[in-house]
Motif scaffolding. Structure first.
Motif, PDB file in Angstrom:
ATOM      1  N   THR A  70      50.836  17.939  88.852  1.00 44.53           N
ATOM      2  CA  THR A  70      51.318  17.026  89.896  1.00 44.53           C
ATOM      3  C   THR A  70      52.542  17.560  90.641  1.00 44.53           C
ATOM      4  O   THR A  70      52.688  17.267  91.819  1.00 44.53           O
ATOM      5  N   VAL A  94      51.247  19.398  93.566  1.00 46.35           N
ATOM      6  CA  VAL A  94      50.319  18.756  94.494  1.00 46.35           C
ATOM      7  C   VAL A  94      51.056  18.141  95.668  1.00 46.35           C
ATOM      8  O   VAL A  94      51.992  17.366  95.502  1.00 46.35           O
ATOM      9  N   LYS A  95      50.610  18.520  96.863  1.00 46.43           N
ATOM     10  CA  LYS A  95      51.207  17.949  98.061  1.00 46.43           C
ATOM     11  C   LYS A  95      50.442  16.685  98.451  1.00 46.43           C
ATOM     12  O   LYS A  95      51.040  15.681  98.809  1.00 46.43           O
ATOM     13  N   ALA A  96      49.126  16.757  98.404  1.00 47.65           N
ATOM     14  CA  ALA A  96      48.328  15.596  98.786  1.00 47.65           C
ATOM     15  C   ALA A  96      46.930  15.712  98.204  1.00 47.65           C
ATOM     16  O   ALA A  96      46.450  16.814  97.949  1.00 47.65           O
ATOM     17  N   VAL A  97      46.316  14.560  97.980  1.00 49.89           N
ATOM     18  CA  VAL A  97      44.925  14.514  97.543  1.00 49.89           C
ATOM     19  C   VAL A  97      44.146  13.864  98.676  1.00 49.89           C
ATOM     20  O   VAL A  97      44.189  12.658  98.846  1.00 49.89           O
ATOM     21  N   LEU A 108      42.192   8.846  88.434  1.00 51.32           N
ATOM     22  CA  LEU A 108      43.075   7.825  88.991  1.00 51.32           C
ATOM     23  C   LEU A 108      44.463   7.933  88.362  1.00 51.32           C
ATOM     24  O   LEU A 108      45.482   7.850  89.035  1.00 51.32           O
ATOM     25  N   LYS A 109      44.484   8.150  87.038  1.00 50.58           N
ATOM     26  CA  LYS A 109      45.749   8.297  86.326  1.00 50.58           C
ATOM     27  C   LYS A 109      46.508   9.512  86.864  1.00 50.58           C
ATOM     28  O   LYS A 109      47.718   9.478  87.056  1.00 50.58           O
ATOM     29  N   LYS A 120      46.268  10.785  89.860  1.00 52.00           N
ATOM     30  CA  LYS A 120      46.809  10.496  91.191  1.00 52.00           C
ATOM     31  C   LYS A 120      48.044   9.599  91.106  1.00 52.00           C
ATOM     32  O   LYS A 120      48.928   9.677  91.942  1.00 52.00           O
ATOM     33  N   MET A 121      48.047   8.714  90.068  1.00 51.78           N
ATOM     34  CA  MET A 121      49.180   7.798  89.898  1.00 51.78           C
ATOM     35  C   MET A 121      50.442   8.522  89.462  1.00 51.78           C
ATOM     36  O   MET A 121      51.544   8.052  89.678  1.00 51.78           O
ATOM     37  N   HIS A 122      50.247   9.648  88.780  1.00 54.91           N
ATOM     38  CA  HIS A 122      51.365  10.319  88.137  1.00 54.91           C
ATOM     39  C   HIS A 122      52.352  10.852  89.172  1.00 54.91           C
ATOM     40  O   HIS A 122      51.995  11.635  90.035  1.00 54.91           O
ATOM     41  N   ARG A 123      53.592  10.408  89.100  1.00 60.31           N
ATOM     42  CA  ARG A 123      54.617  10.935  90.011  1.00 60.31           C
ATOM     43  C   ARG A 123      55.559  11.802  89.215  1.00 60.31           C
ATOM     44  O   ARG A 123      55.873  11.522  88.077  1.00 60.31           O
ATOM     45  N   ASN A 124      56.031  12.874  89.870  1.00 59.00           N
ATOM     46  CA  ASN A 124      56.937  13.722  89.100  1.00 59.00           C
ATOM     47  C   ASN A 124      58.376  13.324  89.344  1.00 59.00           C
ATOM     48  O   ASN A 124      58.722  12.719  90.309  1.00 59.00           O
TER      49      ASN A 124
END
Lengths: 270, 357
Positions: free
Chosen positions: B210, B213-216, B350-351, B353-357
Motif C-alpha cells: 500500500t 500504491v498511488k491509485a487503484v 477490499l481490505k 484497498k481500505m488499508h492506509r499507510n
C-alpha cells in the motif's frame, strides 16, 4: 369528493409502491439470505463483527460529514449575499448551471485539472512550490464532492432566506439589536429549516458517492458504496450487499429524524 | 391535452416512417437477414479492410456493432434485441455463457484452418476442446513502466513493485483476481489458489504494497500512463498495446514467475440468425494472412502460429507481446473459483484497498 381525491392520488401511490416501497422491502428481504440461499442473520453478524465494514461505515459517515460541513460553510454566506444582490435570477442560474452537466464529465474535468501535468500543478510550478500529488488524495476527493453538492445546499438556504419577512429584521433593529445580534437571534433561526433540508440533500447522497471515490479518490477513499458495488457486480453476494444497503438506509433515516422539522402546535403556516 | 395527443401521434408516426425507410435502406444495401452477418465485437478490434475483403470474397454484408465491457455485451445478447451471429467475449464470460446455455456448440467439421492455431492456446479449462469458442486474440497481465523515470530492464518481477523507490507511484487495475493473483504469483502460488493459508499469506504481502500504491483504478490507467501521471502500473497487455501507440517511452514486462493469460474468443450465440455466415467469418479470420494483417492492425497477440510466421520479425520477437515459451508455461487462465472463493478474494481485496499507510 373523497373518491376523486383517491383517483388523483392513484398514479403516485402506484409509483410509490412499485419504485419505493417494493425495492426497500426487497433489499430488507435479500439481506437475510446467504449465498446458498438459506435464511440467516449471518450477514448482519458478519457486518458488525468485521473491522473492515465498520471502518468503512465510519469512513463513509465521516467523509459525508466533512462534505456537508464544507458545503454549508461555503453555501450559507453565498445564499445570504445572494438574497441581497440585484440580479438574483442571473446569479441563481449560474449556480444551478453546473448541475445540468453530467457528473462523470465534471469528474473527468477535475482529473485534467488536478493531474500531475494539469492546470493546478502548472500553476504550483510557476509559483515555485513545485509539483504536488493532488489527485487521489483526501483533499481532492473532498473538494470535488463539495463542489458537486454546493448547489443543493445553496438553494434551500436561499429559499428560506428569501421567504423571510423583512419586517422582522426592521423590528429587530428598531428594538436595538445590532447586525450580529439580528443575524444570530432572528435571521439564522428563521433560516434553520433551509439549512436542515440542505444538510439532508447533501449528507445523504454523500454517504455513497462511489464513482468519485474511484475516479478522484483512486480507491484510496473507500466508502460503503464501493462495497455494495462489489457485492452486486463481482461476488454476486446480494445478501451482503443488501445488508450494507439496509445499514445505509437506517443511517439515512436517523439523519432525517435528527434534522427533520419538528411539528410544533400551530406551526402550519403555509 | 389535445395537443399532447397530437404530439404523441406525430412522434409515433415519425417512428413508423423512419423504421420503414431504414428497413428499405437496409434492403437496398443488400442487408436482408439472409446474407447479413451481425458481428458484435470490442471497439476498434478489427482491421476494417478485412471486413471489406470478407464482404467481397463471400458476398455477405457485415453489420458491425461494438461493446466496451463483457457485462454490457452479456446483457445485450441475453435480452435479444438484435440477433448477433458472432460475438467476441473474454474467457470468464464464455464460461458463464456456456453454463447458462447461451451458446451454440460448434460444428468443427465446418471450421477450416484450426490447425493454424497454436495448440498451447487451445483446449483451455474455460472451454475444453474448444467446443464453443475459437481464439481471436490473447494476452497477459503484466507491469507497464515509463523509461523516462525507470531504467529500462530494471523491472522484471512482481516483487519489483514492492521496491521503496516506487513510493506512491504504482497504479493498479481495480480487480480482485488480478491483484490477489499477482501477490499469489510473487509467492510462487497459482492465481487460482483455493488454499486459505496461501491466500492469507498473499493478502498480508499485499498490505505492505500500500505504501507504493498511488491509485487503484480501471480503464483510466491507459490515460494516466500516456500522460505520465505515474511511472509504473499493473494492467493488461491489450491496454498496453494501445498506450504504446501514444507514448513510446512505455515498456511492458510479463513477470516470468507467472501471470494471467486471457482470451477473447469467437462464439455463436443461440439467438444467431445466420450461423453459416458466422462460420464463414471464423474461417476467414483463421486464414493466416488475414490473422496476420489483423494482428498488425490491432496490436494484440494472435493465437495463429501460421500467422506469426508471416509477421515482421520486430513484432513476433517482441517478448512484450509474444513471450518466451518458458514464460508461457507459467501463465494461467483464471478459473471460475465458485462463489465462495470469489467472495474471499474480493474481501481480501477490499481490505487491501481500505488499508492506509
Amino acid at each position: 369528493m373523497k373518491q376523486t381525491k383517491a383517483f388523483y392520488f392513484a398514479p403516485y401511490s402506484i409509483w410509490l409502491l412499485l419504485f419505493v416501497v417494493a425495492p426497500l422491502v426487497l433489499i430488507l428481504y435479500q439481506s437475510f439470505f446467504d449465498i446458498q440461499g438459506n435464511f440467516t442473520f449471518a450477514n448482519y453478524a458478519t457486518y458488525f463483527q468485521s473491522g473492515t465494514y465498520l471502518t468503512m461505515t465510519f469512513n463513509s459517515i465521516f467523509y459525508a460529514f466533512l462534505i456537508t460541513l464544507f458545503t454549508l460553510l461555503i453555501s450559507y454566506p453565498t445564499a445570504y449575499l445572494l438574497v441581497k444582490t440585484k440580479h438574483k435570477q442571473l446569479w441563481l442560474l449560474l449556480i444551478i448551471l453546473p448541475t445540468w452537466i453530467n457528473l462523470l464529465l465534471k469528474a473527468y474535468a477535475f482529473i485534467g485539472i488536478f493531474s500531475m501535468n494539469g492546470t493546478v500543478n502548472d500553476f504550483l510550478v510557476f509559483t515555485g512550490i513545485g509539483r504536488q500529488q493532488i489527485l487521489f488524495t483526501d483533499v481532492s476527493f473532498l473538494l470535488v464532492a463539495s463542489y458537486i453538492e454546493i448547489p443543493f445546499m445553496i438553494l434551500p438556504i436561499y429559499n428560506a432566506l428569501e421567504e423571510m419577512n423583512p419586517s422582522y429584521i426592521k423590528a429587530s433593529s428598531d428594538l436595538g439589536a445590532n447586525n450580529w445580534e439580528t443575524f444570530r437571534r432572528v435571521i439564522f433561526p428563521l433560516s434553520l429549516n433551509g439549512v436542515k433540508s440542505g444538510v439532508q440533500a447533501v449528507f445523504i447522497p454523500s454517504l455513497s458517492l462511489f464513482m468519485l471515490t474511484r475516479l478522484i479518490g483512486g480507491n484510496r477513499v473507500i466508502t460503503l458504496g464501493t462495497a455494495i458495488e462489489q457485492h452486486f457486480l463481482v461476488t454476486e453476494n446480494w445478501g451482503m450487499g443488501s445488508t450494507i444497503g439496509v445499514v445505509l438506509i437506517v443511517a439515512m433515516f436517523l439523519m432525517m429524524l435528527v434534522t427533520g422539522e419538528k411539528k410544533k402546535k400551530g406551526a402550519f403556516r403555509k | 391535452m389535445k395537443r399532447l395527443v397530437t404530439l404523441a401521434a406525430v412522434i409515433l408516426a415519425a417512428c413508423g416512417v423512419l423504421y420503414y425507410s431504414s428497413n428499405k435502406l437496409d434492403q437496398a444495401q443488400g442487408m436482408t437477414g439472409y446474407n447479413t452477418l451481425n458481428l458484435y465485437n470490442w471497439g476498434d478490434y478489427i482491421d476494417p479492410d478485412l471486413i471489406t475483403k470478407f464482404e467481397e470474397e463471400t458476398g455477405y454484408v457485415v453489420s458491425y456493432e461494438t461493446f466496451d465491457s463483457n457485462e454490457a455485451m452479456y446483457t445485450k445478447v441475453n435480452q435479444g434485441g438484435t440477433a448477433y451471429d458472432l460475438v467476441v467475449p473474454s474467457e470468464y464470460m464464455i464460461e458463464r455463457m456456456i453454463d447458462e446455455e447461451m451458446l451454440i456448440e460448434l460444428d468443427h467439421s465446418k471450421i477450416e484452418g484450426l490447425e493454424h492455431l497454436d495448440p498451447d492456446l487451445l483446449d483451455m479449462a474455460f472451454d475444453p476442446e474448444n467446443r464453443y469458442s475459437i481464439p481471436y486474440f490473447w494476452g497477459t497481465l503484466g507491469i507497464v513502466y515509463n523509461t523516462k523515470f525507470v531504467e529500462e530492464g530494471s523491472i522484471e518481477h512482481w516483487d519489483d513493485l514492492w521496491d521503496p523507490r516506487f513510493k506512491d507511484d504504482v497504479m493498479l487495475i481495480d480487480g480482485a483476481r488480478e491483484i490477489m493473483g499477482l501477490a499469489l504469483n510473487s509467492l510462487g502460488y497459482s492465481v487460482n489458489s483455493k488454499d486459505d493459508a496461501e491466500l492469507a499469506e498473499a493478502a498480508e504481502k499485499l498490505d505492505s504494497l500500500t505504501t507504493n500504491v498511488k491509485a487503484v483504478v480501471a480503464d483510466e490507467i491507459k490515460m494516466y500512463m500516456i500522460q505520465e501521471e505515474s511511472s509504473v502500473a499493473v494492467t493488461f497487455s491489450g491496454e498496453v498495446a494501445d498506450m504504446m501507440w501514444e507514448n513510446e517511452n512505455l515498456r511492458y514486462v510479463i513477470p516470468p514467475e507467472g501471470s494471467n493469460l486471457w482470451f477473447d474468443n469467437f462464439v455463436i450465440p443461440k439467438t444467431a440468425q445466420n450461423v453459416e455466415a458466422a462460420y464463414a467469418f471464423i474461417n476467414f479470420m483463421l486464414e493466416p494472412e488475414n490473422a496476420a494483417q489483423n494482428a498488425e492492425y490491432v496490436g494484440y497477440s494472435t493465437p495463429s502460429a501460421s500467422a506469426v510466421e508471416l509477421m515482421p520479425a520486430e513484432i513476433i520477437e517482441d517478448e512484450q507481446f509474444y513471450p518466451s515459451d518458458e514464460t508461457m508455461e507459467h501463465l494461467e487462465v483464471y478459473e471460475n473459483l465458485g462463489q465462495e472463493y470469489i467472495g474471499i478474494y474480493n474481501d481480501y481485496f477490499l481490505k487491501f484497498k481500505m488499508h492506509r499507510n
